[in-house]
Design a protein around this motif. Sequence first.
Motif, short mmCIF file in Angstrom:
data_model
loop_
_atom_site.label_atom_id
_atom_site.label_comp_id
_atom_site.label_asym_id
_atom_site.label_seq_id
_atom_site.Cartn_x
_atom_site.Cartn_y
_atom_site.Cartn_z
N HIS A 62 -3.94 -4.13 1.20
CA HIS A 62 -5.31 -4.14 1.69
C HIS A 62 -5.86 -2.72 1.66
CE1 HIS A 62 -8.71 -4.72 4.45
NE2 HIS A 62 -8.59 -6.01 4.19
N ASN A 63 -7.18 -2.59 1.45
CA ASN A 63 -7.74 -1.24 1.41
C ASN A 63 -7.54 -0.48 2.71
OD1 ASN A 63 -9.62 -2.69 2.90
ND2 ASN A 63 -11.38 -2.10 1.66
N GLU A 64 -7.43 -1.20 3.84
CA GLU A 64 -7.14 -0.54 5.11
C GLU A 64 -5.73 0.03 5.12
OE1 GLU A 64 -8.98 0.18 7.63
OE2 GLU A 64 -10.83 -0.92 7.19
N ASP A 65 -4.79 -0.64 4.43
CA ASP A 65 -3.43 -0.10 4.33
C ASP A 65 -3.43 1.23 3.58
OD1 ASP A 65 -2.33 -2.38 5.60
OD2 ASP A 65 -2.21 -3.45 3.70
N VAL A 66 -4.20 1.27 2.50
CA VAL A 66 -4.28 2.49 1.70
C VAL A 66 -4.89 3.62 2.52
CG1 VAL A 66 -5.16 3.51 -0.43
CG2 VAL A 66 -4.48 1.10 -0.40
N MET A 67 -5.96 3.32 3.24
CA MET A 67 -6.61 4.35 4.05
C MET A 67 -5.70 4.82 5.19
SD MET A 67 -10.65 3.32 4.15
CE MET A 67 -10.45 1.58 4.59
N HIS A 68 -4.94 3.88 5.78
CA HIS A 68 -4.02 4.24 6.86
C HIS A 68 -2.95 5.21 6.36
CE1 HIS A 68 -1.81 4.07 10.51
NE2 HIS A 68 -0.97 3.10 10.18
N MET A 69 -2.40 4.95 5.19
CA MET A 69 -1.43 5.85 4.59
C MET A 69 -2.03 7.25 4.40
SD MET A 69 1.80 5.36 3.35
CE MET A 69 2.95 4.08 2.85
N ARG A 79 -4.74 8.66 5.81
CA ARG A 79 -5.08 9.33 7.07
C ARG A 79 -3.83 9.91 7.73
NH1 ARG A 79 -8.74 4.79 7.92
NH2 ARG A 79 -7.04 3.72 9.00
N THR A 80 -2.74 9.13 7.71
CA THR A 80 -1.50 9.59 8.34
C THR A 80 -0.93 10.79 7.60
OG1 THR A 80 -1.05 7.33 9.07
CG2 THR A 80 0.78 8.88 9.14
N ALA A 81 -0.92 10.73 6.28
CA ALA A 81 -0.42 11.86 5.50
C ALA A 81 -1.28 13.10 5.71
CB ALA A 81 -0.37 11.49 4.02
N ASP A 82 -2.60 12.93 5.78
CA ASP A 82 -3.48 14.07 6.05
C ASP A 82 -3.13 14.72 7.39
OD1 ASP A 82 -4.89 13.75 3.69
OD2 ASP A 82 -6.59 12.71 4.63
N ARG A 83 -2.90 13.89 8.39
CA ARG A 83 -2.60 14.41 9.72
C ARG A 83 -1.26 15.12 9.76
NH1 ARG A 83 -0.16 11.37 13.30
NH2 ARG A 83 -0.97 9.43 12.42
N LEU A 84 -0.28 14.58 9.05
CA LEU A 84 1.07 15.16 9.09
C LEU A 84 1.22 16.40 8.22
CD1 LEU A 84 3.27 11.92 8.95
CD2 LEU A 84 2.90 13.41 10.93
N PHE A 85 0.51 16.45 7.08
CA PHE A 85 0.78 17.49 6.09
C PHE A 85 -0.42 18.40 5.80
CE2 PHE A 85 3.66 13.94 5.18
CZ PHE A 85 4.88 14.59 5.28
N TYR A 119 7.06 3.79 1.26
CA TYR A 119 6.72 2.37 1.23
C TYR A 119 6.11 1.90 2.55
CZ TYR A 119 9.69 2.02 -2.95
OH TYR A 119 10.25 2.16 -4.21
N ASP A 120 6.07 2.76 3.54
CA ASP A 120 5.51 2.38 4.82
C ASP A 120 5.21 3.64 5.61
OD1 ASP A 120 4.54 0.55 6.70
OD2 ASP A 120 6.30 -0.74 6.52
N PHE A 167 4.92 16.24 -2.84
CA PHE A 167 4.29 15.24 -3.72
C PHE A 167 4.63 13.86 -3.19
CE2 PHE A 167 4.38 13.32 -8.27
CZ PHE A 167 3.09 12.85 -8.12
N ILE A 168 3.67 13.24 -2.52
CA ILE A 168 3.90 11.94 -1.88
C ILE A 168 3.33 10.83 -2.74
CG2 ILE A 168 3.28 10.48 0.09
CD1 ILE A 168 3.46 12.97 1.83
N GLN A 169 4.19 9.88 -3.08
CA GLN A 169 3.79 8.69 -3.83
C GLN A 169 3.81 7.51 -2.85
OE1 GLN A 169 2.21 7.40 -6.82
NE2 GLN A 169 3.80 8.54 -7.91
N SER A 170 2.64 7.06 -2.44
CA SER A 170 2.57 5.92 -1.53
C SER A 170 2.65 4.63 -2.33
CB SER A 170 1.26 5.94 -0.72
OG SER A 170 1.25 7.03 0.18
N VAL A 171 3.54 3.73 -1.89
CA VAL A 171 3.84 2.50 -2.63
C VAL A 171 3.29 1.31 -1.85
CG1 VAL A 171 5.65 1.10 -3.67
CG2 VAL A 171 5.94 3.58 -3.50
#
Length: 310
Positions: free
Chosen positions: A209-216, A218-224, A173-174, A195-199
């Motif tokens: 906001h679309n920036e929130d979606v992109m931030h999630m 980008r962060t997941a890409d970097r971590l995983f 959720y964040d 399997f990550i479900q971003s809420v």
Amino acid sequence: MTKQRKIIITCAVTGAIHTPSMSPHLPVTPAEIIDAAIGAAEAGAAIIHLHARNPVTGQPDQSIEQFGALLPAIKQRTDCVLNITTGGSPTMSIDERLRPVAEFKPEVASLNMGSMNFGLYPMLSRYGNFKHEWERPYLEGSRDRVFRNTFADIEKILTTCAENGTRFEIECYDIGHLYTCAHFFERGLLKAPVFIQSVFGILGGIGTHNEDVMHMKRTADRLFGDDYRWSVLGAGRSQMAIAMQSMLMGGHLRVGLEDSLWAGPGRLAESNAEQVRLARQMVEALGFAVATPNEARDMLALKGGDRVNF
């Protein structure tokens, strides 16, 4: 010729957010939840995310009896992946929430990655009359309620299910929830592909906001990196817009009456299947294809429907 990308559609058919007075189409009884699950599967959902409810009052119900009334009946009529909640509702203890997954050993279970404020009380301003006595206090109580998911809670769920072959839909959720997920992944308690479900859109979590979606993402890409599969759900009116953004960014999507009661501005969805059909139309209009249940199993490295306990 380029291979057509497959999109996993998950449908969450009832949940624990909306109350029965909010929509006559919200499934409550076992028969209604079963029919909703089958309808969603027939419309194109590869995964069905399940909560149970008290059949008389519609309250969230995490009892073995209520899930036992749902799971075999759905399995007999579809080969969809069945995903049992460990979230239950914010009013339940961790032991209560864990019980059905420990008992039935599903292919997938949901798992929240952090304690959080979970604000449902703004919905009080939109609904004047409630059919059941529990509904108003349940919503009002979210002003002063923390949805508990401590490190110890998360570890208990992971270790309890370690021998069952159950994999997890990791609900984030964040941004901090992604880092918590990475912590358990680094410890070996979660296995690739995660399997990550971003809420998006729950009051207390990240916005829509679309920036929130992109931030999630980008962060997941970097971590995983390549060790995860990404899906999204948008609460309320953001449901389909966020689903479309996910597809365009390489992800999957979740719909269903748990997340949104609507099928368009001011128009209640008459069924979960209606939302799945809308999602499928988007998938195919964008040139993608809907994943079958077995294709979803392959993408998520699931154990198969023959190894569950129902």
